[in-house]
Design a protein around this motif. Sequence first.
Motif, PDB file in Angstrom:
ATOM      1  N   GLU A  39       0.825  -1.204   0.000  1.00 17.13           N
ATOM      2  CA  GLU A  39       0.000   0.000   0.000  1.00 17.13           C
ATOM      3  C   GLU A  39       0.861   1.256   0.000  1.00 17.13           C
ATOM      4  OE1 GLU A  39      -3.577   1.562   2.813  1.00 17.13           O
ATOM      5  OE2 GLU A  39      -3.404  -0.631   2.539  1.00 17.13           O
ATOM      6  N   GLN A  42       2.324   1.893  -3.398  1.00 17.30           N
ATOM      7  CA  GLN A  42       1.385   2.493  -4.350  1.00 17.30           C
ATOM      8  C   GLN A  42       1.183   3.980  -4.078  1.00 17.30           C
ATOM      9  OE1 GLN A  42       0.539   1.043  -7.123  1.00 17.30           O
ATOM     10  NE2 GLN A  42       1.748  -0.701  -6.398  1.00 17.30           N
TER      11      GLN A  42
ATOM     12  N   GLN B 317      -3.204   0.379  -8.435  1.00 20.29           N
ATOM     13  CA  GLN B 317      -4.358   0.964  -7.733  1.00 20.29           C
ATOM     14  C   GLN B 317      -5.635   0.770  -8.553  1.00 20.29           C
ATOM     15  OE1 GLN B 317      -2.659   4.876  -7.260  1.00 20.29           O
ATOM     16  NE2 GLN B 317      -2.342   4.601  -5.043  1.00 20.29           N
TER      17      GLN B 317
END
Lengths: 324, 324
Positions: A39, A42, B317
Amino acid sequence: KREDKLDIPNLAAEIRSGNRIALSRAITLVESSNSDHKEQAQKLLQELLSFTGNSIRIGITGVPGAGKSTFIESFGSMLCDMGKKVAVLAIDPSSSLSGGSILGDKTRMEKLSRTSNAFVRPSPSAGTLGGVHKKTRETMLLCEAAGFDVILIETVGVGQSETFVRGMVDFFLLLVLTGAGDELQGMKKGIMELADGIIVHKSDGDNVVRARRTVREYKQILHFLQPATPGWMSTSLAVSSVEKTGLKETWDMICKFEETIKASSYWNMRRSEQTKDWFHSMITDHLIESFYQASDRKSLIQSLEKSILHGEITVTQGVKKLFE
Amino acid sequence: KREDKLDIPNLAAEIRSGNRIALSRAITLVESSNSDHKEQAQKLLQELLSFTGNSIRIGITGVPGAGKSTFIESFGSMLCDMGKKVAVLAIDPSSSLSGGSILGDKTRMEKLSRTSNAFVRPSPSAGTLGGVHKKTRETMLLCEAAGFDVILIETVGVGQSETFVRGMVDFFLLLVLTGAGDELQGMKKGIMELADGIIVHKSDGDNVVRARRTVREYKQILHFLQPATPGWMSTSLAVSSVEKTGLKETWDMICKFEETIKASSYWNMRRSEQTKDWFHSMITDHLIESFYQASDRKSLIQSLEKSILHGEITVTQGVKKLFE
């Protein structure tokens, strides 16, 4: 717990300012399979996206024994001497079972690794299905945000690495040895048709005359094939990484390619298409991976395959049974 | 309501006995998108599976203007005169929007259509994603159960038909015209590397000398490429369908191929692999089709594509958002 609190905007700024340690750390984040790291990676990439895309992306592949690392060492060093910032990445879709990364060997590209303008990254350890080319793509974006002008992506290992690399670069270079006739017999199907340029390598010493003849043979064959890039006539050059001949000509060829293809609308079109293809191949990967991962499905598929091959059920019936 | 009560074992027996009307009816069943028909088609195929696999399956493709139908007409007629039972099928993965089937044109292969040993089937109307090659495969199985010795599968239209056909045949034939140099420029990437044989067509009248030279050129190029079938050196022949020259030699070549590859274990291995690949590609088709068909997904994907191309979100994403 320290990495959980990573300051992403700060890390992005450090990467942009050319901090190598920050870049290495970001790549490790991108390569991690930990979900928190994923995460954060990203978020970092999103932060940096507007600073990507300004390099020339060059894919490099070669027949076994063609001397890819020697070429990258010499070619990359020349580019660094010209003031270019050069990043060397590798893509290795072979599974960890089959031996893993060759580039992990730290002794390779020793000179280039020590050059201040260069950044040599070992190939990511192969892991999850469909994951490796994603990691190399994202690492490439990080390097672009860090200001590298030239990204060299080397194919490592067997499998479909050539197709993956072709799908993420602007220019694709194939390294071969002299003696096209014998040589080509062992060459992968369709590989020549992916190449924007073919380097006949080890054109040194007694080998120079043969190399020049081989260059002519390749030029003839290339004439018969469809161009890898519309608007560009793929060509061949003799190079010696030891005697440093043909390296400048290789760079001139790539610059002429960039100029020609940027003048047409194809340069940006290809990059957009590559990004879209990446998106859709990741969707497909995700669908296939989650389907085949479901428990018990493997044994069901195997028994259905057996029934199909024994002529007990049709293929269509087999598929129907799977989705019932 | 009549077709709902189809007597499947009886239809299977009629097909096996060589009843053409029964065969045509069965193919219509296989091509139908009606779910009752689909189920009946699968029952019928299951009934016939043990009688399939005894033909030689030949794929035929060609550059535009190479004269595929003229060749199939002459070659097929010669085989029928030799006592062979010949079925001609076509695969056309182009969408119905792009114009549809050429073979639908009933005037094609007029002579062959009237020959009692021949069965010429127009290409199935292109419809659902991934469905066309399935239909041609199943039609091929029906023809084999009906006792046809030679199945000729012609590629029609654009797109990936060559790859589909290569994936369902034993021998793949490429038709070209004289003047390899000019000709090959317009040839699809990788197409030569799929071919077990290359026919230089229209080798008649003034064209004979040029055709012979072109044959030599192709042989030379084939020497550089990986063989399409391990253990077989792909070769080239000059043929005139008008003057009926080279047709016998073409059949001899295919017979020699069959003998050579059956002597190795590759013949059966390839067929098993083709069936397994068919199974897995149908699984993938099903997964992708049902994913993209879900309502609202199309517009979500388009807006995600836009965000990705504008650099607002990363590809990863985007994929994550889709599967949330």
